[in-house]
Design a protein around this motif. Structure first.
Motif, PDB file in Angstrom:
ATOM      1  N   ILE A  50       0.810  -1.217   0.000  1.00  0.00           N
ATOM      2  CA  ILE A  50       0.000   0.000   0.000  1.00  0.00           C
ATOM      3  C   ILE A  50       0.848   1.274   0.000  1.00  0.00           C
ATOM      4  O   ILE A  50       0.574   2.181  -0.794  1.00  0.00           O
ATOM      5  CB  ILE A  50      -1.038  -0.031   1.140  1.00  0.00           C
ATOM      6  CG1 ILE A  50      -2.112  -1.070   0.793  1.00  0.00           C
ATOM      7  CG2 ILE A  50      -1.659   1.347   1.367  1.00  0.00           C
ATOM      8  CD1 ILE A  50      -3.174  -1.276   1.839  1.00  0.00           C
ATOM      9  N   PRO A  51       1.884   1.403   0.817  1.00  0.00           N
ATOM     10  CA  PRO A  51       2.693   2.631   0.747  1.00  0.00           C
ATOM     11  C   PRO A  51       3.327   2.865  -0.627  1.00  0.00           C
ATOM     12  O   PRO A  51       3.405   4.006  -1.094  1.00  0.00           O
ATOM     13  CB  PRO A  51       3.770   2.424   1.813  1.00  0.00           C
ATOM     14  CG  PRO A  51       3.220   1.402   2.727  1.00  0.00           C
ATOM     15  CD  PRO A  51       2.330   0.530   1.902  1.00  0.00           C
ATOM     16  N   GLY A  55       2.555   6.065  -2.981  1.00  0.00           N
ATOM     17  CA  GLY A  55       3.660   6.857  -3.512  1.00  0.00           C
ATOM     18  C   GLY A  55       3.563   7.023  -5.022  1.00  0.00           C
ATOM     19  O   GLY A  55       3.810   8.111  -5.553  1.00  0.00           O
ATOM     20  N   ASP A  56       3.171   5.959  -5.719  1.00  0.00           N
ATOM     21  CA  ASP A  56       2.999   6.048  -7.171  1.00  0.00           C
ATOM     22  C   ASP A  56       1.850   6.983  -7.529  1.00  0.00           C
ATOM     23  O   ASP A  56       1.928   7.714  -8.518  1.00  0.00           O
ATOM     24  CB  ASP A  56       2.751   4.671  -7.777  1.00  0.00           C
ATOM     25  CG  ASP A  56       4.024   3.832  -7.889  1.00  0.00           C
ATOM     26  OD1 ASP A  56       5.132   4.380  -7.689  1.00  0.00           O
ATOM     27  OD2 ASP A  56       3.890   2.625  -8.173  1.00  0.00           O
ATOM     28  N   VAL A  57       0.793   6.959  -6.745  1.00  0.00           N
ATOM     29  CA  VAL A  57      -0.320   7.887  -6.978  1.00  0.00           C
ATOM     30  C   VAL A  57       0.161   9.320  -6.771  1.00  0.00           C
ATOM     31  O   VAL A  57      -0.166  10.219  -7.556  1.00  0.00           O
ATOM     32  CB  VAL A  57      -1.521   7.573  -6.064  1.00  0.00           C
ATOM     33  CG1 VAL A  57      -2.582   8.659  -6.167  1.00  0.00           C
ATOM     34  CG2 VAL A  57      -2.120   6.202  -6.390  1.00  0.00           C
ATOM     35  N   ALA A  58       0.945   9.539  -5.738  1.00  0.00           N
ATOM     36  CA  ALA A  58       1.406  10.890  -5.393  1.00  0.00           C
ATOM     37  C   ALA A  58       2.395  11.449  -6.404  1.00  0.00           C
ATOM     38  O   ALA A  58       2.324  12.629  -6.757  1.00  0.00           O
ATOM     39  CB  ALA A  58       2.055  10.894  -4.004  1.00  0.00           C
ATOM     40  N   THR A  64       0.766   6.130 -14.640  1.00  0.00           N
ATOM     41  CA  THR A  64       1.277   5.413 -13.466  1.00  0.00           C
ATOM     42  C   THR A  64       0.353   5.609 -12.263  1.00  0.00           C
ATOM     43  O   THR A  64       0.028   4.650 -11.561  1.00  0.00           O
ATOM     44  CB  THR A  64       2.698   5.902 -13.119  1.00  0.00           C
ATOM     45  OG1 THR A  64       3.539   5.675 -14.241  1.00  0.00           O
ATOM     46  CG2 THR A  64       3.253   5.187 -11.898  1.00  0.00           C
ATOM     47  N   ALA A  65      -0.056   6.842 -12.033  1.00  0.00           N
ATOM     48  CA  ALA A  65      -0.929   7.150 -10.892  1.00  0.00           C
ATOM     49  C   ALA A  65      -2.265   6.437 -11.016  1.00  0.00           C
ATOM     50  O   ALA A  65      -2.765   5.866 -10.044  1.00  0.00           O
ATOM     51  CB  ALA A  65      -1.129   8.657 -10.777  1.00  0.00           C
ATOM     52  N   THR A  66      -2.844   6.450 -12.200  1.00  0.00           N
ATOM     53  CA  THR A  66      -4.138   5.796 -12.416  1.00  0.00           C
ATOM     54  C   THR A  66      -4.024   4.288 -12.218  1.00  0.00           C
ATOM     55  O   THR A  66      -4.893   3.679 -11.581  1.00  0.00           O
ATOM     56  CB  THR A  66      -4.688   6.133 -13.816  1.00  0.00           C
ATOM     57  OG1 THR A  66      -4.838   7.558 -13.914  1.00  0.00           O
ATOM     58  CG2 THR A  66      -6.023   5.466 -14.075  1.00  0.00           C
ATOM     59  N   LYS A  70      -5.863   2.123  -9.274  1.00  0.00           N
ATOM     60  CA  LYS A  70      -6.705   0.958  -9.595  1.00  0.00           C
ATOM     61  C   LYS A  70      -6.291  -0.243  -8.739  1.00  0.00           C
ATOM     62  O   LYS A  70      -7.142  -0.931  -8.165  1.00  0.00           O
ATOM     63  CB  LYS A  70      -6.590   0.634 -11.078  1.00  0.00           C
ATOM     64  CG  LYS A  70      -7.454  -0.525 -11.490  1.00  0.00           C
ATOM     65  CD  LYS A  70      -7.316  -0.837 -12.966  1.00  0.00           C
ATOM     66  CE  LYS A  70      -8.240  -1.982 -13.305  1.00  0.00           C
ATOM     67  NZ  LYS A  70      -7.712  -2.854 -14.305  1.00  0.00           N
ATOM     68  N   ASP A  71      -4.998  -0.489  -8.654  1.00  0.00           N
ATOM     69  CA  ASP A  71      -4.496  -1.594  -7.837  1.00  0.00           C
ATOM     70  C   ASP A  71      -4.839  -1.363  -6.364  1.00  0.00           C
ATOM     71  O   ASP A  71      -5.289  -2.275  -5.664  1.00  0.00           O
ATOM     72  CB  ASP A  71      -2.992  -1.749  -8.023  1.00  0.00           C
ATOM     73  CG  ASP A  71      -2.431  -3.023  -7.410  1.00  0.00           C
ATOM     74  OD1 ASP A  71      -3.218  -3.899  -6.974  1.00  0.00           O
ATOM     75  OD2 ASP A  71      -1.190  -3.146  -7.357  1.00  0.00           O
ATOM     76  N   LEU A  72      -4.650  -0.139  -5.906  1.00  0.00           N
ATOM     77  CA  LEU A  72      -4.976   0.203  -4.514  1.00  0.00           C
ATOM     78  C   LEU A  72      -6.457  -0.031  -4.231  1.00  0.00           C
ATOM     79  O   LEU A  72      -6.824  -0.590  -3.199  1.00  0.00           O
ATOM     80  CB  LEU A  72      -4.589   1.657  -4.240  1.00  0.00           C
ATOM     81  CG  LEU A  72      -4.772   2.151  -2.816  1.00  0.00           C
ATOM     82  CD1 LEU A  72      -3.855   1.391  -1.856  1.00  0.00           C
ATOM     83  CD2 LEU A  72      -4.472   3.642  -2.754  1.00  0.00           C
ATOM     84  N   ARG A  73      -7.320   0.411  -5.149  1.00  0.00           N
ATOM     85  CA  ARG A  73      -8.770   0.213  -5.000  1.00  0.00           C
ATOM     86  C   ARG A  73      -9.091  -1.272  -4.833  1.00  0.00           C
ATOM     87  O   ARG A  73      -9.887  -1.648  -3.970  1.00  0.00           O
ATOM     88  CB  ARG A  73      -9.497   0.789  -6.207  1.00  0.00           C
ATOM     89  CG  ARG A  73     -10.995   0.478  -6.225  1.00  0.00           C
ATOM     90  CD  ARG A  73     -11.650   0.958  -7.496  1.00  0.00           C
ATOM     91  NE  ARG A  73     -11.820   2.380  -7.522  1.00  0.00           N
ATOM     92  CZ  ARG A  73     -12.842   3.021  -6.961  1.00  0.00           C
ATOM     93  NH1 ARG A  73     -13.770   2.345  -6.317  1.00  0.00           N
ATOM     94  NH2 ARG A  73     -12.934   4.319  -7.036  1.00  0.00           N
TER      95      ARG A  73
END
Length: 184
Positions: A50-51, A55-58, A64-66, A70-73
């Motif tokens: 998760i971290p 970080g990739d979202v941020a 990459t963020a999207t 998606k993976d985080l969701r």
């Protein structure tokens, strides 16, 4: 496995670093290291990824963020309505990311927060099968904690509702409606 109470960073509190130009810049997600991710579970098992995803979202480009979101969701709000043990600990960081102008998927983050706030899957099942609440791992408690984490930082809605981006403003309005709140 016992639930670990998440550290909840306050909205607006972020680490600061001095850039090489001498100006102070904001560093997102500085409180992530205070969360015991390895002691929590997401839909895939250990929540240790998760971290990295946050970080990739941020810091990632739009693609990459999207993909990371998606993976985080899928890890914390599978199918849009099944939360996991690590969901409540993740929510404060989602709020933080939703407020950062450089984050490219802010509207999607707000929609994820709305999904989390709407969750009632395990609560509904526990209503029909109360023995579920006696299990060592209590997904109904995870769900309640996740909803409470979304509600805890809803003051950010006023700022987000004033965004010029209509997609963000719309997602904010929908989240505010879910939380039973009017936005300015």
């Amino acid at each position: 496995m016992q639930s670990v109470p998440p550290e909840q960073p306050r909205t607006g509190q972020r680490g600061q670093q001095k850039a090489s130009t001498g100006t102070v810049t904001t560093t997102p997600l500085t409180a992530m290291d205070r969360v015991s991710w390895s002691e929590m579970r997401d839909s895939t098992g250990s929540a240790t990824a998760i971290p990295l995803l946050l970080g990739d979202v941020a810091r990632g480009d739009a693609e990459t963020a999207t993909a990371a979101l998606k993976d985080l969701r899928e890890r914390i709000c599978q199918y849009g309505f099944v939360v996991e043990q690590a969901t409540a600990a993740t929510v404060p960081f989602l709020w933080e990311l939703a407020q950062l102008p450089q984050v490219t998927c802010r509207a999607q983050i707000l929609r994820l927060l709305k999904n989390i706030a709407d969750t009632r899957q395990w609560e509904s099942i526990a209503g029909a099968y109360p023995k579920l609440l006696n299990h060592r791992e209590n997904p109904a408690a995870w769900e309640r904690a996740a909803r409470e984490a979304v509600h805890a930082q809803q003051d950010a809605l006023d700022v987000l509702a004033s965004e010029d981006d209509t997609e963000i403003a719309h997602a904010t309005t929908e989240l505010a409606r879910t939380l039973g709140r009017q936005t300015c």
